[in-house]
Scaffold this motif. Structure first.
Motif, PDB file in Angstrom:
ATOM      1  N   GLY A  89       0.859  -1.359  -0.130  1.00 11.96           N
ATOM      2  CA  GLY A  89       0.060  -0.071  -0.065  1.00 11.96           C
ATOM      3  C   GLY A  89       0.887   1.203   0.037  1.00 11.96           C
ATOM      4  N   PHE A  90       1.861   1.025   0.708  1.00  7.53           N
ATOM      5  CA  PHE A  90       2.786   2.441   0.917  1.00  7.53           C
ATOM      6  C   PHE A  90       3.579   2.659  -0.304  1.00  7.53           C
ATOM      7  N   LYS A  91       3.841   1.537  -1.102  1.00  8.15           N
ATOM      8  CA  LYS A  91       4.634   1.447  -2.357  1.00  8.15           C
ATOM      9  C   LYS A  91       3.542   2.128  -3.459  1.00  8.15           C
ATOM     10  N   GLN A  92       2.357   1.590  -3.493  1.00  3.22           N
ATOM     11  CA  GLN A  92       1.425   2.064  -4.515  1.00  3.22           C
ATOM     12  C   GLN A  92       1.219   3.479  -4.177  1.00  3.22           C
ATOM     13  N   ALA A  93       1.172   3.988  -3.195  1.00  4.86           N
ATOM     14  CA  ALA A  93       0.956   5.598  -2.849  1.00  4.86           C
ATOM     15  C   ALA A  93       2.135   6.385  -3.063  1.00  4.86           C
ATOM     16  N   GLY A  94       3.567   5.719  -3.157  1.00  6.94           N
ATOM     17  CA  GLY A  94       4.658   6.425  -3.285  1.00  6.94           C
ATOM     18  C   GLY A  94       5.246   6.985  -2.038  1.00  6.94           C
ATOM     19  N   VAL A  95       4.864   6.329  -1.042  1.00  8.33           N
ATOM     20  CA  VAL A  95       5.728   6.423   0.480  1.00  8.33           C
ATOM     21  C   VAL A  95       6.976   5.941   0.315  1.00  8.33           C
ATOM     22  N   THR A  96       7.748   6.992   0.452  1.00  9.06           N
ATOM     23  CA  THR A  96       9.256   6.996   0.677  1.00  9.06           C
ATOM     24  C   THR A  96       9.739   7.637   1.951  1.00  9.06           C
ATOM     25  N   THR A  97      10.147   6.705   2.804  1.00  9.73           N
ATOM     26  CA  THR A  97      10.657   7.303   4.261  1.00  9.73           C
ATOM     27  C   THR A  97      12.277   7.651   4.278  1.00  9.73           C
ATOM     28  N   CYS A  98      12.692   8.176   5.464  1.00  6.50           N
ATOM     29  CA  CYS A  98      13.956   8.653   5.708  1.00  6.50           C
ATOM     30  C   CYS A  98      14.716   7.161   6.274  1.00  6.50           C
ATOM     31  N   LYS A 108       1.690  14.520   4.710  1.00  9.57           N
ATOM     32  CA  LYS A 108       0.521  13.752   5.464  1.00  9.57           C
ATOM     33  C   LYS A 108      -0.321  12.836   4.509  1.00  9.57           C
ATOM     34  N   LYS A 109      -0.637  13.909   3.290  1.00 11.60           N
ATOM     35  CA  LYS A 109      -1.400  13.247   2.214  1.00 11.60           C
ATOM     36  C   LYS A 109      -0.996  11.973   1.737  1.00 11.60           C
ATOM     37  N   THR A 110       0.352  11.884   1.454  1.00 10.61           N
ATOM     38  CA  THR A 110       0.792  10.550   0.766  1.00 10.61           C
ATOM     39  C   THR A 110       1.086   9.574   1.677  1.00 10.61           C
ATOM     40  N   PHE A 111       1.322   9.810   3.255  1.00 10.28           N
ATOM     41  CA  PHE A 111       1.120   8.717   3.901  1.00 10.28           C
ATOM     42  C   PHE A 111      -0.155   8.076   4.051  1.00 10.28           C
ATOM     43  N   ILE A 112      -1.004   9.126   4.032  1.00  6.95           N
ATOM     44  CA  ILE A 112      -2.706   8.700   4.572  1.00  6.95           C
ATOM     45  C   ILE A 112      -3.058   7.819   3.152  1.00  6.95           C
ATOM     46  N   ASN A 113      -2.687   8.324   1.969  1.00  6.38           N
ATOM     47  CA  ASN A 113      -3.011   7.626   0.771  1.00  6.38           C
ATOM     48  C   ASN A 113      -2.512   6.065   1.094  1.00  6.38           C
ATOM     49  N   TYR A 117      -4.476   2.339   0.616  1.00  9.09           N
ATOM     50  CA  TYR A 117      -4.206   1.567  -0.272  1.00  9.09           C
ATOM     51  C   TYR A 117      -3.900   0.378   0.664  1.00  9.09           C
ATOM     52  N   ALA A 118      -3.358   0.355   1.442  1.00 10.52           N
ATOM     53  CA  ALA A 118      -3.185  -0.879   2.411  1.00 10.52           C
ATOM     54  C   ALA A 118      -4.271  -1.700   2.971  1.00 10.52           C
ATOM     55  N   THR A 119      -5.218  -0.627   3.325  1.00 11.85           N
ATOM     56  CA  THR A 119      -6.404  -1.144   3.696  1.00 11.85           C
ATOM     57  C   THR A 119      -7.119  -1.988   2.736  1.00 11.85           C
TER      58      THR A 119
END
Length: 162
Positions: free
Chosen positions: A88-97, A137-142, A146-148
């Protein structure tokens, strides 16, 4: 002191002083996903699952975890739930530190265990609870949304309204 625990689904005996932090002991075990950050339990970089609940391992004395179940991010990412969240994070483009991975993933896991379909208010509360600002925040929420959906698909509950 010898402290028996279930660590990443394996029975192990931790050899440590009871007052040492769980963070220190896990790092000695070579579990590098458990990062040292603020050492005050606020930043989330040392988060682990202790008896299936996210906790900051830097403020947990290892002496109180006797016979507990501990999961680190290395192990959790191999589970179905971990795969759902990372997909889900990958689908939303979540990249973290890298320092906030465990708190973001374990906090998402805890929310999805409790709530079938999180409300926007719950998602914003989750995002606001994480102190790291490496992602918007928006990317994380997305990513959580998606994970849900991925979790529901895997469980065969795609169209459920519960």
């Amino acid at each position: 002191m010898k402290i028996p625990v279930m660590l990443n689904s394996s029975k192990v005996i931790l050899d440590a002083k009871p007052s040492e932090s769980l963070l220190e002991v896990l790092r000695r075990q070579g579990l590098l996903s458990v990062k040292e950050g603020c050492t005050k339990g606020r930043c989330g970089s040392c988060t682990v699952l202790l008896d299936d609940r996210p906790v900051p391992s830097c403020v947990i004395p290892v002496g109180i975890v006797r016979n507990a179940s501990i999961e680190t991010l290395e192990f959790f990412l191999l589970t179905k739930e971990g795969e759902d969240i990372t997909a889900g994070f990958k689908q939303a483009g979540v990249t973290t530190c890298g320092f906030c991975n465990s708190t973001r993933i374990f906090s998402t896991y805890e929310l999805l265990k409790k709530v079938y379909r999180p409300t926007m208010e719950e998602l914003e509360e989750l995002a606001d609870s994480i102190k790291c600002n490496c992602i918007d925040k928006k990317t994380f929420i997305n990513g959580v949304i998606y994970a849900t959906a991925i979790k529901h698909e895997r469980e065969g509950r795609r169209n459920a309204t519960v």
